[in-house]
Design a protein around this motif. Sequence first.
Motif, PDB file in Angstrom:
ATOM      1  N   VAL A   1       2.940  -9.394 -23.007  1.00 50.68           N
ATOM      2  CA  VAL A   1       2.984  -7.926 -22.944  1.00 50.68           C
ATOM      3  C   VAL A   1       3.201  -7.452 -21.506  1.00 50.68           C
ATOM      4  O   VAL A   1       4.018  -6.557 -21.244  1.00 50.68           O
ATOM      5  N   ILE A   2       2.475  -8.051 -20.562  1.00 47.11           N
ATOM      6  CA  ILE A   2       2.637  -7.655 -19.158  1.00 47.11           C
ATOM      7  C   ILE A   2       4.061  -7.933 -18.686  1.00 47.11           C
ATOM      8  O   ILE A   2       4.682  -7.094 -18.014  1.00 47.11           O
TER       9      ILE A   2
ATOM     10  N   PRO B   1      -0.230  -0.012 -17.415  1.00 45.87           N
ATOM     11  CA  PRO B   1       1.081   0.638 -17.292  1.00 45.87           C
ATOM     12  C   PRO B   1       1.731   0.852 -18.654  1.00 45.87           C
ATOM     13  O   PRO B   1       1.601   0.022 -19.551  1.00 45.87           O
ATOM     14  N   LEU B   2       2.418   1.954 -18.785  1.00 47.95           N
ATOM     15  CA  LEU B   2       3.179   2.218 -20.001  1.00 47.95           C
ATOM     16  C   LEU B   2       4.649   1.887 -19.761  1.00 47.95           C
ATOM     17  O   LEU B   2       5.146   2.019 -18.635  1.00 47.95           O
TER      18      LEU B   2
ATOM     19  N   PRO C   1      -3.808 -13.303   7.883  1.00 45.48           N
ATOM     20  CA  PRO C   1      -3.976 -11.849   7.917  1.00 45.48           C
ATOM     21  C   PRO C   1      -4.162 -11.295   6.511  1.00 45.48           C
ATOM     22  O   PRO C   1      -3.679 -11.864   5.525  1.00 45.48           O
ATOM     23  N   ILE C   2      -4.851 -10.176   6.417  1.00 46.93           N
ATOM     24  CA  ILE C   2      -5.035  -9.466   5.150  1.00 46.93           C
ATOM     25  C   ILE C   2      -3.908  -8.459   4.992  1.00 46.93           C
ATOM     26  O   ILE C   2      -3.623  -7.680   5.904  1.00 46.93           O
ATOM     27  N   LEU C   3      -3.256  -8.470   3.832  1.00 47.66           N
ATOM     28  CA  LEU C   3      -2.181  -7.533   3.547  1.00 47.66           C
ATOM     29  C   LEU C   3      -2.620  -6.617   2.392  1.00 47.66           C
ATOM     30  O   LEU C   3      -2.581  -7.021   1.238  1.00 47.66           O
ATOM     31  N   PRO C   4      -3.057  -5.389   2.704  1.00 47.13           N
ATOM     32  CA  PRO C   4      -3.466  -4.463   1.639  1.00 47.13           C
ATOM     33  C   PRO C   4      -2.244  -3.953   0.888  1.00 47.13           C
ATOM     34  O   PRO C   4      -1.198  -3.672   1.481  1.00 47.13           O
ATOM     35  N   LEU C   5      -2.375  -3.840  -0.422  1.00 46.33           N
ATOM     36  CA  LEU C   5      -1.299  -3.243  -1.212  1.00 46.33           C
ATOM     37  C   LEU C   5      -1.877  -2.540  -2.426  1.00 46.33           C
ATOM     38  O   LEU C   5      -2.972  -2.820  -2.884  1.00 46.33           O
ATOM     39  N   SER C   6      -1.087  -1.602  -2.942  1.00 46.79           N
ATOM     40  CA  SER C   6      -1.481  -0.858  -4.115  1.00 46.79           C
ATOM     41  C   SER C   6      -0.225  -0.354  -4.800  1.00 46.79           C
ATOM     42  O   SER C   6       0.869  -0.432  -4.226  1.00 46.79           O
ATOM     43  N   TYR C   7      -0.376   0.138  -6.003  1.00 52.55           N
ATOM     44  CA  TYR C   7       0.779   0.745  -6.668  1.00 52.55           C
ATOM     45  C   TYR C   7       0.333   1.978  -7.442  1.00 52.55           C
ATOM     46  O   TYR C   7      -0.838   2.132  -7.800  1.00 52.55           O
ATOM     47  N   SER C   8       1.275   2.862  -7.675  1.00 45.51           N
ATOM     48  CA  SER C   8       1.023   4.061  -8.468  1.00 45.51           C
ATOM     49  C   SER C   8       2.029   4.113  -9.608  1.00 45.51           C
ATOM     50  O   SER C   8       3.177   3.678  -9.459  1.00 45.51           O
ATOM     51  N   LEU C   9       1.588   4.630 -10.733  1.00 46.22           N
ATOM     52  CA  LEU C   9       2.400   4.687 -11.948  1.00 46.22           C
ATOM     53  C   LEU C   9       2.579   6.122 -12.399  1.00 46.22           C
ATOM     54  O   LEU C   9       1.634   6.923 -12.347  1.00 46.22           O
ATOM     55  N   THR C  10       3.760   6.451 -12.857  1.00 48.60           N
ATOM     56  CA  THR C  10       3.985   7.796 -13.381  1.00 48.60           C
ATOM     57  C   THR C  10       3.375   7.960 -14.766  1.00 48.60           C
ATOM     58  O   THR C  10       2.989   9.071 -15.153  1.00 48.60           O
TER      59      THR C  10
END
Length: 233
Positions: free
Chosen positions: A34-35, A191-192, A168-177
């Motif tokens: 599914v993912i 997520p849709l 090193p630390i690499l911060p990340l994020s995501y946003s979904l509509t």
Amino acid sequence: MDTAAGPVNVRIRDIQPVELSPGRRLLAGLIYLVIRLISLTLRWRLHDPTDVIGRTVNRPVIFCAWHNRLALALPAWRRFVQVRQPTRRIAAIASASRDGTLVAEILRKFGAQPVRGSSSRRGLHALLELVEWAKQDYDLAITPDGPRGPLYSVQPGVASLAQMTCLPILPLSYSLTHKITLKSWDRFQIPLPFSRCDLHVGDLIEVPRSYRDRERAEVQERIRESLMALAKD
């Protein structure tokens, strides 16, 4: 992660995978499928203004993301990181709980090496196991507020891991509509299909070997501020 326990010796060849029942193995396969299918429908956009991913293409890093962004973390890593260096590999933390066994199987299906542990259970062992994978030039992945929160808090394990590995630390994020937000402690985001997914990459955070316990709160706050600036709930 609690690192106050006595010494623990960890060797990669001694680590044995936890067996799943046929039913839970099937469930893990369905979740993975599914993912994968949803990720293929997304309209991805990368926001990396200083080309951090490009600058670390030949250097392993510790990817750090909030627990509620786990669903697309590995698809994003494969799409924007591994594609630049196909031989790149990653080891990711998964809870030592029963649910963590399911997550570990999903990680394996994505080609990641799962490491079992959390701040409350098997923490030191997991930390040392991650260090061993780092010695094999694996990227590492950790959720600083997982597996039980509090939401958007940074536990000390990520800074300790950076100090021990010199990565090193690499911060990340995501946003979904378009997404479903669960009523769980972490407000997990599902997520849709056909959403736009904006992946936001922060600046690298270095933790020197000389890092001391009294500096822990300062480093943790830097990580939290970076992640919060990237999160677009």
